[in-house]
Design a protein around this motif. Structure first.
Motif, PDB file in Angstrom:
ATOM      1  N   ILE A 102      -6.633 -15.374  -2.646  1.00 58.25           N
ATOM      2  CA  ILE A 102      -7.260 -16.122  -1.551  1.00 58.25           C
ATOM      3  C   ILE A 102      -8.469 -15.361  -1.007  1.00 58.25           C
ATOM      4  N   ASN A 103      -8.297 -14.075  -0.772  1.00 58.69           N
ATOM      5  CA  ASN A 103      -9.401 -13.256  -0.247  1.00 58.69           C
ATOM      6  C   ASN A 103     -10.549 -13.156  -1.242  1.00 58.69           C
ATOM      7  N   GLU A 104     -10.212 -13.068  -2.526  1.00 59.83           N
ATOM      8  CA  GLU A 104     -11.245 -12.987  -3.558  1.00 59.83           C
ATOM      9  C   GLU A 104     -12.085 -14.258  -3.583  1.00 59.83           C
ATOM     10  N   ILE A 105     -11.416 -15.411  -3.495  1.00 58.12           N
ATOM     11  CA  ILE A 105     -12.131 -16.685  -3.515  1.00 58.12           C
ATOM     12  C   ILE A 105     -12.988 -16.842  -2.258  1.00 58.12           C
ATOM     13  N   LYS A 106     -12.443 -16.454  -1.114  1.00 58.68           N
ATOM     14  CA  LYS A 106     -13.229 -16.518   0.121  1.00 58.68           C
ATOM     15  C   LYS A 106     -14.477 -15.652   0.019  1.00 58.68           C
ATOM     16  N   HIS A 107     -14.318 -14.472  -0.595  1.00 59.09           N
ATOM     17  CA  HIS A 107     -15.457 -13.552  -0.734  1.00 59.09           C
ATOM     18  C   HIS A 107     -16.527 -14.150  -1.646  1.00 59.09           C
ATOM     19  N   ILE A 108     -16.105 -14.717  -2.768  1.00 61.14           N
ATOM     20  CA  ILE A 108     -17.051 -15.302  -3.724  1.00 61.14           C
ATOM     21  C   ILE A 108     -17.795 -16.497  -3.113  1.00 61.14           C
ATOM     22  N   LEU A 109     -17.097 -17.276  -2.298  1.00 58.86           N
ATOM     23  CA  LEU A 109     -17.684 -18.519  -1.756  1.00 58.86           C
ATOM     24  C   LEU A 109     -18.333 -18.327  -0.386  1.00 58.86           C
ATOM     25  N   ARG A 110     -18.408 -17.089   0.074  1.00 59.05           N
ATOM     26  CA  ARG A 110     -19.007 -16.851   1.384  1.00 59.05           C
ATOM     27  C   ARG A 110     -20.454 -17.354   1.389  1.00 59.05           C
ATOM     28  N   GLY A 111     -20.860 -17.868   2.523  1.00 54.31           N
ATOM     29  CA  GLY A 111     -22.221 -18.387   2.639  1.00 54.31           C
ATOM     30  C   GLY A 111     -22.320 -19.881   2.404  1.00 54.31           C
ATOM     31  N   LEU A 112     -21.311 -20.470   1.774  1.00 54.85           N
ATOM     32  CA  LEU A 112     -21.305 -21.910   1.554  1.00 54.85           C
ATOM     33  C   LEU A 112     -20.678 -22.612   2.761  1.00 54.85           C
ATOM     34  N   GLU A 113     -21.062 -23.862   2.961  1.00 52.08           N
ATOM     35  CA  GLU A 113     -20.500 -24.645   4.070  1.00 52.08           C
ATOM     36  C   GLU A 113     -19.129 -25.186   3.664  1.00 52.08           C
ATOM     37  N   ILE A 114     -18.226 -24.254   3.363  1.00 49.60           N
ATOM     38  CA  ILE A 114     -16.889 -24.620   2.898  1.00 49.60           C
ATOM     39  C   ILE A 114     -15.862 -23.731   3.595  1.00 49.60           C
ATOM     40  N   LYS A 115     -14.839 -24.345   4.139  1.00 43.69           N
ATOM     41  CA  LYS A 115     -13.731 -23.620   4.752  1.00 43.69           C
ATOM     42  C   LYS A 115     -12.602 -23.527   3.737  1.00 43.69           C
ATOM     43  N   VAL A 116     -12.195 -22.309   3.384  1.00 42.43           N
ATOM     44  CA  VAL A 116     -11.163 -22.103   2.370  1.00 42.43           C
ATOM     45  C   VAL A 116      -9.803 -21.916   3.032  1.00 42.43           C
ATOM     46  N   LEU A 117      -8.827 -22.725   2.609  1.00 48.22           N
ATOM     47  CA  LEU A 117      -7.481 -22.677   3.161  1.00 48.22           C
ATOM     48  C   LEU A 117      -6.453 -22.478   2.055  1.00 48.22           C
ATOM     49  N   SER A 118      -5.296 -21.946   2.416  1.00 50.92           N
ATOM     50  CA  SER A 118      -4.180 -21.819   1.487  1.00 50.92           C
ATOM     51  C   SER A 118      -3.241 -23.008   1.669  1.00 50.92           C
ATOM     52  N   LYS A 119      -2.256 -23.116   0.780  1.00 52.78           N
ATOM     53  CA  LYS A 119      -1.253 -24.172   0.944  1.00 52.78           C
ATOM     54  C   LYS A 119      -0.522 -24.025   2.275  1.00 52.78           C
ATOM     55  N   LYS A 120      -0.291 -22.777   2.681  1.00 52.17           N
ATOM     56  CA  LYS A 120       0.407 -22.537   3.943  1.00 52.17           C
ATOM     57  C   LYS A 120      -0.379 -23.084   5.117  1.00 52.17           C
ATOM     58  N   ASP A 121      -1.703 -23.000   5.047  1.00 49.31           N
ATOM     59  CA  ASP A 121      -2.548 -23.477   6.143  1.00 49.31           C
ATOM     60  C   ASP A 121      -2.449 -24.987   6.351  1.00 49.31           C
ATOM     61  N   VAL A 122      -2.014 -25.711   5.297  1.00 49.71           N
ATOM     62  CA  VAL A 122      -1.869 -27.176   5.412  1.00 49.71           C
ATOM     63  C   VAL A 122      -0.387 -27.575   5.315  1.00 49.71           C
ATOM     64  N   ASN A 123       0.482 -26.611   5.646  1.00 49.30           N
ATOM     65  CA  ASN A 123       1.927 -26.848   5.714  1.00 49.30           C
ATOM     66  C   ASN A 123       2.537 -27.284   4.384  1.00 49.30           C
ATOM     67  N   LEU A 124       2.033 -26.711   3.301  1.00 52.13           N
ATOM     68  CA  LEU A 124       2.563 -27.027   1.971  1.00 52.13           C
ATOM     69  C   LEU A 124       2.975 -25.753   1.230  1.00 52.13           C
ATOM     70  N   GLU A 125       3.370 -24.721   1.995  1.00 55.98           N
ATOM     71  CA  GLU A 125       3.695 -23.449   1.366  1.00 55.98           C
ATOM     72  C   GLU A 125       4.893 -23.530   0.426  1.00 55.98           C
ATOM     73  N   ASP A 126       5.764 -24.529   0.628  1.00 56.32           N
ATOM     74  CA  ASP A 126       6.942 -24.684  -0.234  1.00 56.32           C
ATOM     75  C   ASP A 126       6.697 -25.641  -1.394  1.00 56.32           C
ATOM     76  N   PHE A 127       5.481 -26.149  -1.502  1.00 59.00           N
ATOM     77  CA  PHE A 127       5.169 -27.096  -2.571  1.00 59.00           C
ATOM     78  C   PHE A 127       4.854 -26.345  -3.861  1.00 59.00           C
ATOM     79  N   GLU A 128       5.698 -26.536  -4.875  1.00 57.05           N
ATOM     80  CA  GLU A 128       5.522 -25.852  -6.144  1.00 57.05           C
ATOM     81  C   GLU A 128       5.447 -26.863  -7.283  1.00 57.05           C
ATOM     82  N   VAL A 129       4.743 -26.475  -8.339  1.00 59.00           N
ATOM     83  CA  VAL A 129       4.597 -27.322  -9.525  1.00 59.00           C
ATOM     84  C   VAL A 129       5.039 -26.526 -10.744  1.00 59.00           C
TER      85      VAL A 129
END
Length: 210
Positions: free
Chosen positions: A16-43
């Motif tokens: 997650i931190n790596e992706i946030k670092h790479i995408l810094r500067g873009l008008e994009i907010k990076v969230l994890s599954k936990k941030d959208v209440n889907l931390e238990d969602f697995e495939v």
């Protein structure tokens, strides 16, 4: 312009931190599954290719939310082993995904092979699905060889065994600063960033015409 939201199909804080670092500067907010209440969602990753697994994970998450989503799958492909462990890299020695056992099995299967016979590559495949369900696929590749023994501090995955092309040290010995610049995932994420830049530019063009 409001920031677009991108949800990652992972709970791996380093990723997650790596992706946030790479995408810094873009008008994009990076969230994890936990941030959208889907931390238990697995495939279940039962595809025959990295592309299939990446698409399956991204598609399943995209059905749950209305934001952009990404998912990735990574594999180590060793020429002398006909591409093994490949899509099964994370569970090469069993379903528990034990890094130590995976490394031990890889070394055992390559026993007697010289360094010149240990050519390999890491491949990372990322699937991006936009809010309107358009699908984009980007890849990153890092060629190298498998060391004769574990080298470097205990770290993630096959890092103590993989020597990237152009270096004489394993990923584990090189450390994260160098790895994050030359790895398969770093290359895939740079390609993802270019794709997202194009998507954002197209949005601006559409807004200016409306």
């Amino acid at each position: 312009m409001n920031k677009r939201v991108l949800v990652l199909s992972t709970e791996n804080i380093n990723k997650i931190n790596e992706i946030k670092h790479i995408l810094r500067g873009l008008e994009i907010k990076v969230l994890s599954k936990k941030d959208v209440n889907l931390e238990d969602f697995e495939v279940i990753e039962d595809g025959n290719t990295l592309e299939e697994n990446s698409l399956k994970k991204a598609s399943a998450l995209a059905e749950k939310i209305d934001y952009m989503v990404i998912a990735d799958d990574t594999g180590l492909f060793v020429d002398a082993l006909n591409g093994e462990p490949g899509v099964y890299s994370a569970r090469y020695a069993g379903e528990d995904g034990n890094d130590k056992k995976n490394n031990e099995k890889l070394l055992g299967n390559l026993k007697g092979k010289s360094l010149e016979q240990r050519e390999a590559k890491f491949l990372d495949v990322i699937t991006l699905i936009t809010e309107d369900k358009k699908i984009y696929t980007v890849k990153g590749e890092c060629k190298g060889t498998i060391a004769l023994e574990l080298r470097g501090p205990s770290s993630f995955g096959y890092d103590p065994l993989f020597i990237p092309e152009g270096y004489d040290k394993t990923f584990a010995e090189l450390g994260s600063d160098i790895k994050d610049k030359i790895s398969h995932r770093a290359k895939a994420l740079k390609n993802l960033k270019n794709t997202l830049i194009k998507i954002l530019e197209d949005d601006i063009d559409e807004d200016s015409r409306s």
